[in-house]
Enzyme design. Structure first.
Site, PDB file in Angstrom:
ATOM      1  N   ARG A  91      -1.242  -8.911  13.029  1.00  0.00           N
ATOM      2  CA  ARG A  91      -1.748  -7.825  12.168  1.00  0.00           C
ATOM      3  C   ARG A  91      -2.643  -8.381  11.062  1.00  0.00           C
ATOM      4  O   ARG A  91      -3.629  -7.755  10.678  1.00  0.00           O
ATOM      5  CB  ARG A  91      -0.583  -7.036  11.561  1.00  0.00           C
ATOM      6  CG  ARG A  91      -0.009  -6.012  12.560  1.00  0.00           C
ATOM      7  CD  ARG A  91       1.405  -5.602  12.218  1.00  0.00           C
ATOM      8  NE  ARG A  91       1.535  -4.998  10.926  1.00  0.00           N
ATOM      9  CZ  ARG A  91       2.662  -5.019  10.200  1.00  0.00           C
ATOM     10  NH1 ARG A  91       3.741  -5.625  10.652  1.00  0.00           N
ATOM     11  NH2 ARG A  91       2.706  -4.436   9.030  1.00  0.00           N
ATOM     12  N   LYS A 111       0.820  -1.226   0.000  1.00  0.00           N
ATOM     13  CA  LYS A 111       0.000   0.000   0.000  1.00  0.00           C
ATOM     14  C   LYS A 111       0.843   1.261   0.000  1.00  0.00           C
ATOM     15  O   LYS A 111       0.615   2.156  -0.799  1.00  0.00           O
ATOM     16  CB  LYS A 111      -0.854   0.065   1.266  1.00  0.00           C
ATOM     17  CG  LYS A 111      -2.127  -0.686   1.214  1.00  0.00           C
ATOM     18  CD  LYS A 111      -2.990  -0.375   2.426  1.00  0.00           C
ATOM     19  CE  LYS A 111      -2.316  -0.303   3.730  1.00  0.00           C
ATOM     20  NZ  LYS A 111      -1.838  -1.324   4.521  1.00  0.00           N
ATOM     21  N   ARG A 134      11.257  -7.158   4.657  1.00  0.00           N
ATOM     22  CA  ARG A 134      11.243  -5.716   4.877  1.00  0.00           C
ATOM     23  C   ARG A 134      11.847  -5.384   6.242  1.00  0.00           C
ATOM     24  O   ARG A 134      12.544  -4.378   6.392  1.00  0.00           O
ATOM     25  CB  ARG A 134       9.805  -5.186   4.813  1.00  0.00           C
ATOM     26  CG  ARG A 134       9.719  -3.694   5.084  1.00  0.00           C
ATOM     27  CD  ARG A 134       8.350  -3.145   4.825  1.00  0.00           C
ATOM     28  NE  ARG A 134       7.476  -3.302   5.982  1.00  0.00           N
ATOM     29  CZ  ARG A 134       6.205  -2.949   6.002  1.00  0.00           C
ATOM     30  NH1 ARG A 134       5.641  -2.448   4.924  1.00  0.00           N
ATOM     31  NH2 ARG A 134       5.476  -3.102   7.085  1.00  0.00           N
ATOM     32  N   ARG A 187      -9.873   1.831   8.820  1.00  0.00           N
ATOM     33  CA  ARG A 187      -9.497   0.441   9.066  1.00  0.00           C
ATOM     34  C   ARG A 187     -10.516  -0.276   9.931  1.00  0.00           C
ATOM     35  O   ARG A 187     -10.347  -1.456  10.223  1.00  0.00           O
ATOM     36  CB  ARG A 187      -8.166   0.428   9.817  1.00  0.00           C
ATOM     37  CG  ARG A 187      -6.990  -0.053   8.994  1.00  0.00           C
ATOM     38  CD  ARG A 187      -5.742   0.154   9.849  1.00  0.00           C
ATOM     39  NE  ARG A 187      -4.691  -0.720   9.487  1.00  0.00           N
ATOM     40  CZ  ARG A 187      -3.577  -0.318   8.849  1.00  0.00           C
ATOM     41  NH1 ARG A 187      -3.439   0.931   8.472  1.00  0.00           N
ATOM     42  NH2 ARG A 187      -2.640  -1.167   8.578  1.00  0.00           N
ATOM     43  N   ARG A 209      11.347  -2.153  11.202  1.00  0.00           N
ATOM     44  CA  ARG A 209      10.133  -1.757  11.926  1.00  0.00           C
ATOM     45  C   ARG A 209       9.838  -2.740  13.037  1.00  0.00           C
ATOM     46  O   ARG A 209       9.880  -3.945  12.841  1.00  0.00           O
ATOM     47  CB  ARG A 209       8.942  -1.721  10.951  1.00  0.00           C
ATOM     48  CG  ARG A 209       8.675  -0.343  10.416  1.00  0.00           C
ATOM     49  CD  ARG A 209       7.614  -0.337   9.367  1.00  0.00           C
ATOM     50  NE  ARG A 209       6.330  -0.881   9.805  1.00  0.00           N
ATOM     51  CZ  ARG A 209       5.216  -0.771   9.090  1.00  0.00           C
ATOM     52  NH1 ARG A 209       5.235  -0.138   7.931  1.00  0.00           N
ATOM     53  NH2 ARG A 209       4.093  -1.291   9.520  1.00  0.00           N
TER      54      ARG A 209
HETATM   55  P1  ADP Z   1       0.632  -2.070   7.475  1.00  0.00           P
HETATM   56  O1  ADP Z   1      -0.544  -1.818   6.577  1.00  0.00           O
HETATM   57  O2  ADP Z   1       1.743  -2.765   6.780  1.00  0.00           O
HETATM   58  O3  ADP Z   1       0.221  -2.731   8.765  1.00  0.00           O
HETATM   59  P2  ADP Z   1       0.751   0.761   8.242  1.00  0.00           P
HETATM   60  O4  ADP Z   1       1.929   1.644   8.215  1.00  0.00           O
HETATM   61  O5  ADP Z   1      -0.402   1.131   7.374  1.00  0.00           O
HETATM   62  O6  ADP Z   1       1.289  -0.695   7.899  1.00  0.00           O
HETATM   63  O7  ADP Z   1       0.204   0.654   9.747  1.00  0.00           O
HETATM   64  C1  ADP Z   1       1.046   0.305  10.814  1.00  0.00           C
HETATM   65  C2  ADP Z   1       0.268   0.289  12.130  1.00  0.00           C
HETATM   66  O8  ADP Z   1      -0.243   1.604  12.423  1.00  0.00           O
HETATM   67  C3  ADP Z   1      -0.961  -0.603  12.178  1.00  0.00           C
HETATM   68  O9  ADP Z   1      -0.644  -1.962  12.459  1.00  0.00           O
HETATM   69  C4  ADP Z   1      -1.759   0.053  13.319  1.00  0.00           C
HETATM   70  O10 ADP Z   1      -1.241  -0.296  14.581  1.00  0.00           O
HETATM   71  C5  ADP Z   1      -1.494   1.534  13.106  1.00  0.00           C
HETATM   72  N1  ADP Z   1      -2.541   2.141  12.266  1.00  0.00           N
HETATM   73  C6  ADP Z   1      -2.385   2.609  10.998  1.00  0.00           C
HETATM   74  N2  ADP Z   1      -3.542   3.075  10.515  1.00  0.00           N
HETATM   75  C7  ADP Z   1      -4.475   2.893  11.492  1.00  0.00           C
HETATM   76  C8  ADP Z   1      -5.875   3.139  11.615  1.00  0.00           C
HETATM   77  N3  ADP Z   1      -6.567   3.667  10.608  1.00  0.00           N
HETATM   78  N4  ADP Z   1      -6.475   2.822  12.769  1.00  0.00           N
HETATM   79  C9  ADP Z   1      -5.818   2.290  13.792  1.00  0.00           C
HETATM   80  N5  ADP Z   1      -4.499   2.012  13.753  1.00  0.00           N
HETATM   81  C10 ADP Z   1      -3.822   2.297  12.616  1.00  0.00           C
END
Ligand code: ADP
Length: 194
Positions: free
Chosen positions: A146, A15, A129, A90, A135
C-alpha cells in the site's frame, strides 16, 4: 461556511481519525472511500467480493467504480453542503473525474490537506492497528505494498494541487489532539486568507 475539502496522506497517517474530527468541527459531511468500500464488503454481495479482492491485496479499486461511488455519495449529501473527502482522489485519473464532478455541480474545491507522516513509523503503527481492528489489509506485506502504491499513484496528485495553490501541508506527528488542533488551525488560516 460549507467548505469543500480533500485529505490526502500515506496509509497510517491518521487520515480517518483526523477526518472525523475536522468534519465535526467544521460541520461538513465526511466521505471516506475506504470506509464506504468496507461497508459494501460487509453487506455481502458480488460487488463486495470484487472490491475485497482489490483491497485485501493492497491494490486500488478501479477508478471507474470508485468515481461512481463518490459521485453518488456527493449527491446524497449535496455537494453544495460542503464535504471532506477522505481517500479520494488517489490517482491522477480520479483527480480529473473529481474535477468534472465538481464542475457539473458548480462546487470547486477549497483546499487539499496533505497529512504528512514519516514513512518509517507507518508500518509499526498499522501493525498495532491490526491488533485492534483486524483489518485484512493490515498485514506487513500488504502494508508495504500500500505504501508503494501510495508513492506511485497518489503522491503525484500533491504536485497538481500544489500548482493550483490549494495544497495545505500539515505535520501529522503528535497526539491525535495535537494534530487535530494543528490541522484545524492550518485549514482556518488558509481558508480565511482566500
Ligand atoms: P488507508 O489510507 O490506510 O490505506 P483507506 O481506508 O483510506 O485506508 O483505504 C483502504 C483501501 O481502500 C485502499 O488500500 C484501497 O484498496 C481502497 N480505496 C480507498 N480509496 C480508494 C480510491 N480513491 N481509489 C481506489 N481505491 C481506494
Amino acid at each position: 461556511m460549507n467548505y469543500r475539502l480533500v485529505i490526502v496522506g500515506p496509509p497510517g497517517a491518521g487520515k480517518g481519525t483526523q477526518a472525523a474530527g475536522v468534519s465535526e468541527r467544521l460541520g461538513i459531511p465526511w466521505l471516506s472511500t475506504g470506509q464506504a468500500f468496507r461497508d459494501v464488503i460487509t453487506s455481502g454481495s458480488e460487488l463486495g467480493d470484487l472490491i475485497a479482492s482489490y483491497i485485501n491485496e493492497g491494490n486500488l479499486v478501479p477508478d471507474e467504480l470508485t468515481d461512481r461511488l463518490v459521485a453518488s455519495r456527493l449527491d446524497e449529501t449535496g455537494a453544495e453542503n460542503g464535504f471532506l473527502l477522505d481517500g479520494y482522489p488517489r490517482t491522477l485519473a480520479q483527480v480529473e473525474a473529481l474535477d468534472k464532478m465538481l464542475e457539473e455541480r458548480d462546487a470547486p474545491l477549497d483546499a487539499v490537506i496533505e497529512l504528512d507522516f514519516p514513512e518509517e513509523a507507518i508500518v509499526d503503527r498499522l501493525l498495532k492497528r491490526a491488533e485492534v481492528e483486524g483489518r485484512e489489509d493490515d498485514t506487513e506485506e500488504v502494508i508495504r505494498h500500500r505504501i508503494e502504491v501510495y508513492h506511485e499513484k497518489t503522491q503525484p496528485l500533491l504536485d497538481v494541487y500544489r500548482k493550483r495553490g490549494i495544497l495545505v501541508p500539515i505535520d501529522g506527528r503528535g497526539t491525535i489532539e495535537e494534530v487535530r488542533d494543528r490541522l484545524i488551525a492550518g485549514c482556518r488560516a488558509f481558508l480565511g486568507s482566500k
